[in-house]
Write an enzyme that holds these catalytic residues in place. Sequence first.
Site, PDB file in Angstrom:
ATOM      1  N   LYS A 177     -31.636  17.505 -32.751  1.00 39.50           N
ATOM      2  CA  LYS A 177     -30.704  18.576 -32.360  1.00 39.50           C
ATOM      3  C   LYS A 177     -29.668  18.824 -33.447  1.00 39.50           C
ATOM      4  O   LYS A 177     -29.238  17.880 -34.121  1.00 39.50           O
ATOM      5  CB  LYS A 177     -29.963  18.200 -31.072  1.00 39.50           C
ATOM      6  CG  LYS A 177     -30.829  18.190 -29.829  1.00 39.50           C
ATOM      7  CD  LYS A 177     -29.977  17.917 -28.596  1.00 39.50           C
ATOM      8  CE  LYS A 177     -30.820  18.043 -27.331  1.00 39.50           C
ATOM      9  NZ  LYS A 177     -29.999  17.843 -26.119  1.00 39.50           N
ATOM     10  N   GLY A 183     -27.772  25.879 -27.217  1.00 39.35           N
ATOM     11  CA  GLY A 183     -28.670  27.023 -27.102  1.00 39.35           C
ATOM     12  C   GLY A 183     -30.014  26.842 -27.780  1.00 39.35           C
ATOM     13  O   GLY A 183     -30.776  27.785 -27.896  1.00 39.35           O
ATOM     14  N   GLY A 184     -30.302  25.618 -28.236  1.00 38.27           N
ATOM     15  CA  GLY A 184     -31.658  25.331 -28.702  1.00 38.27           C
ATOM     16  C   GLY A 184     -31.948  25.598 -30.164  1.00 38.27           C
ATOM     17  O   GLY A 184     -33.011  25.236 -30.662  1.00 38.27           O
ATOM     18  N   LYS A 257     -30.446  31.889 -19.527  1.00 38.24           N
ATOM     19  CA  LYS A 257     -30.577  31.596 -18.106  1.00 38.24           C
ATOM     20  C   LYS A 257     -30.960  32.851 -17.341  1.00 38.24           C
ATOM     21  O   LYS A 257     -30.532  33.952 -17.694  1.00 38.24           O
ATOM     22  CB  LYS A 257     -29.252  31.040 -17.567  1.00 38.24           C
ATOM     23  CG  LYS A 257     -28.911  29.684 -18.162  1.00 38.24           C
ATOM     24  CD  LYS A 257     -27.461  29.278 -17.896  1.00 38.24           C
ATOM     25  CE  LYS A 257     -27.148  27.986 -18.620  1.00 38.24           C
ATOM     26  NZ  LYS A 257     -25.709  27.679 -18.614  1.00 38.24           N
ATOM     27  N   GLU A 307     -23.724  18.498 -23.172  1.00 40.02           N
ATOM     28  CA  GLU A 307     -22.677  19.173 -23.938  1.00 40.02           C
ATOM     29  C   GLU A 307     -21.635  19.788 -23.004  1.00 40.02           C
ATOM     30  O   GLU A 307     -21.845  19.863 -21.798  1.00 40.02           O
ATOM     31  CB  GLU A 307     -23.257  20.224 -24.884  1.00 40.02           C
ATOM     32  CG  GLU A 307     -24.320  21.121 -24.312  1.00 40.02           C
ATOM     33  CD  GLU A 307     -25.053  21.919 -25.393  1.00 40.02           C
ATOM     34  OE1 GLU A 307     -24.726  23.094 -25.561  1.00 40.02           O
ATOM     35  OE2 GLU A 307     -25.955  21.375 -26.055  1.00 40.02           O
ATOM     36  N   ARG A 311     -15.426  27.465 -22.125  1.00 34.06           N
ATOM     37  CA  ARG A 311     -15.155  28.872 -21.787  1.00 34.06           C
ATOM     38  C   ARG A 311     -15.439  29.101 -20.301  1.00 34.06           C
ATOM     39  O   ARG A 311     -15.984  28.226 -19.633  1.00 34.06           O
ATOM     40  CB  ARG A 311     -16.119  29.755 -22.597  1.00 34.06           C
ATOM     41  CG  ARG A 311     -17.577  29.412 -22.268  1.00 34.06           C
ATOM     42  CD  ARG A 311     -18.591  30.349 -22.888  1.00 34.06           C
ATOM     43  NE  ARG A 311     -19.923  30.093 -22.380  1.00 34.06           N
ATOM     44  CZ  ARG A 311     -20.787  29.230 -22.886  1.00 34.06           C
ATOM     45  NH1 ARG A 311     -20.466  28.525 -23.951  1.00 34.06           N
ATOM     46  NH2 ARG A 311     -21.982  29.069 -22.347  1.00 34.06           N
ATOM     47  N   ARG A 357     -29.688  37.275 -13.096  1.00 27.06           N
ATOM     48  CA  ARG A 357     -29.221  38.090 -14.221  1.00 27.06           C
ATOM     49  C   ARG A 357     -30.225  39.210 -14.452  1.00 27.06           C
ATOM     50  O   ARG A 357     -31.411  38.962 -14.624  1.00 27.06           O
ATOM     51  CB  ARG A 357     -29.123  37.251 -15.483  1.00 27.06           C
ATOM     52  CG  ARG A 357     -28.140  36.112 -15.380  1.00 27.06           C
ATOM     53  CD  ARG A 357     -27.887  35.548 -16.764  1.00 27.06           C
ATOM     54  NE  ARG A 357     -27.134  34.307 -16.696  1.00 27.06           N
ATOM     55  CZ  ARG A 357     -26.670  33.690 -17.768  1.00 27.06           C
ATOM     56  NH1 ARG A 357     -26.899  34.186 -18.976  1.00 27.06           N
ATOM     57  NH2 ARG A 357     -25.985  32.560 -17.646  1.00 27.06           N
TER      58      ARG A 357
HETATM   59  C1  MV4 Z   1     -32.783  18.253 -24.086  1.00 29.25           C
HETATM   60  C2  MV4 Z   1     -33.972  18.344 -23.337  1.00 29.25           C
HETATM   61  C3  MV4 Z   1     -34.670  17.192 -23.077  1.00 29.25           C
HETATM   62  N1  MV4 Z   1     -34.230  16.008 -23.574  1.00 29.25           N
HETATM   63  N2  MV4 Z   1     -32.381  17.052 -24.536  1.00 29.25           N
HETATM   64  C4  MV4 Z   1     -31.999  22.990 -24.424  1.00 29.25           C
HETATM   65  C5  MV4 Z   1     -30.837  23.713 -25.027  1.00 29.25           C
HETATM   66  C6  MV4 Z   1     -29.852  22.695 -25.456  1.00 29.25           C
HETATM   67  N3  MV4 Z   1     -28.556  22.985 -24.888  1.00 29.25           N
HETATM   68  C7  MV4 Z   1     -30.415  21.385 -24.990  1.00 29.25           C
HETATM   69  N4  MV4 Z   1     -31.678  21.611 -24.402  1.00 29.25           N
HETATM   70  C8  MV4 Z   1     -32.460  20.568 -23.994  1.00 29.25           C
HETATM   71  N5  MV4 Z   1     -32.057  19.325 -24.389  1.00 29.25           N
HETATM   72  C9  MV4 Z   1     -33.110  15.967 -24.298  1.00 29.25           C
HETATM   73  N6  MV4 Z   1     -32.692  14.802 -24.787  1.00 29.25           N
HETATM   74  C10 MV4 Z   1     -34.374  19.589 -22.891  1.00 29.25           C
HETATM   75  C11 MV4 Z   1     -33.632  20.710 -23.236  1.00 29.25           C
HETATM   76  C12 MV4 Z   1     -34.142  21.962 -22.737  1.00 29.25           C
HETATM   77  C13 MV4 Z   1     -33.503  22.674 -21.728  1.00 29.25           C
HETATM   78  C14 MV4 Z   1     -32.307  22.258 -21.209  1.00 29.25           C
HETATM   79  C15 MV4 Z   1     -31.698  22.969 -20.209  1.00 29.25           C
HETATM   80  C16 MV4 Z   1     -32.297  24.110 -19.706  1.00 29.25           C
HETATM   81  C17 MV4 Z   1     -33.493  24.554 -20.226  1.00 29.25           C
HETATM   82  C18 MV4 Z   1     -34.111  23.849 -21.236  1.00 29.25           C
HETATM   83  C19 MV4 Z   1     -35.324  24.302 -21.752  1.00 29.25           C
HETATM   84  C20 MV4 Z   1     -35.904  23.610 -22.745  1.00 29.25           C
HETATM   85  C21 MV4 Z   1     -35.338  22.441 -23.228  1.00 29.25           C
END
Ligand code: MV4
Length: 477
Positions: A177, A183-184, A257, A307, A311, A357
């Site tokens: 990450k 936001g990926g 979302k 995280e 806001r 949404r």
């Molecule tokens: C992750 C995860 C699985 N394991 N972390 C997606 C965006 C970013 N904010 C963090 N995300 C993720 N972190 C670990 N250690 C899976 C995701 C994730 C995800 C998280 C929330 C909502 C949708 C998602 C879709 C794909 C991956």
Amino acid sequence: MTVRLWITALHSLRSIEDKTIFRKVLIANRGEIALRINRACQELGVRTVAIFSQADRESLHVRGADEAFCVGPGPAQRSYLNIPNIISTALVTHCDAIHPGYGFLAENARFAEICADHGIAFIGPRPEVIAAMGDKATAKRVMSEAGVATTPGTDILTSVEEAQAAADAMGYPVLLKATAGGGGKGMREVHARADLERAFASAQAEAEAGFKDGRVYLEKLILRPRHIEVQVLGDTHGNVVHVGERDCSVQKPSHQKLIEEAPAPNLTAAAREALHKMAVRACQAVGYTNAGTLEFLVSNDDIYFMEMNTRIQVEHPVTEMVYNIDLVKEQIRVAAGESLGYGQGDLTARGHAIECRINAEDAKNNFAPQAGRLTNVALPGGPGIRVDTHIYAGGSIPPYYDSMLAKIVAFGATREIAIARMERALRETVIEGVATTVDQCRELLASAEFRQGHYDIGFLPSVMTASLGSGANAFSA
Ligand code: MV4
């Protein structure tokens, strides 16, 4: 006697002063959230100044405010992100405060600092807190030190060798990450040692290109978790409350979302309580003020802090419906120095709320954003329905900004009633002129997984594979 009277008079003067909320607020945003902030200000008796880009001249948020000023051309970089123009507009119009909404400058610590330098209150947390939470690795370290369970992983990695050693120790699969991310962007799933070196380089490159900060860290990949977030609210007198949780697992592969709900379905009382307690403890540890959201991954009964967003979020209305609270008014009150005036015991969840949404996107064309003019608009209403939107028939959708057109929120005594109301509201919705995601929301709501509340972040692809193409979400493993 005279002295006594003076003291009494001073006390009442001070209490008037304490209650003095801002006289005028500049709304540094557009669209539905600009309208939402304007509504909160009006109800509080606070005057408002709207800003707008040349592309937004005819927008509803311009008409709703007491004053409105153009701050630049269409592209956000030259208008809604134009700090000098926004600050000078606030100064010229004698605003006491700026509400940044979400997106744009909302989580820009430097902007919050510049506001303070000009004697303007930033309606949000302190700049240091925004900066600390904006750096994901720092946020995890701070939360971990406060006793909050975080996703197992490393701090910033300085070499591939370090990444390999860490991944070997925690076991595959792992997830790289970007610390500046969220936001990926800059995220890479790695299932075997052989793939780590390449993933490390490309995650760094994407983070560098996207954030001018290539630093990455590693986490254990949590398989098919739910994304549950906790709303918090803190004042400048040390009071912090949580305002419950929201399940936001229904997202597109782009991490946008689509549906959010409160309370989260299928959460044990113990897990819910643990989430709430952790969120409040985390806020107390960082001296959090104003509204914020802590994002967690929930897998079975394991809870991991991921995280924090500093806001007001898009999905805040589901919390407002269930807790009968106005989060935007609370943001303004606490930014003006008022005490919350209530404690955790005064906040109780009642009923269920779901938000859909509606975006200007073409599901048949990989959800490409749509711009254009709306030829016809009929919005839903009736019992239990709230619509937060800036659209109207004849209005235009500029190509420069987020594609969200409206948030439809359904509230009911039970989840079943909220779902039935949402389905009815989606059937009532007419938006013509651009393609929208109304039908995709109906499809999601009709699915067995959603109706049973048995869904996680891997849910969407199984329902919308036809629209999205196969293998759209690598995290559905
Ligand atoms: C992750 C995860 C699985 N394991 N972390 C997606 C965006 C970013 N904010 C963090 N995300 C993720 N972190 C670990 N250690 C899976 C995701 C994730 C995800 C998280 C929330 C909502 C949708 C998602 C879709 C794909 C991956």
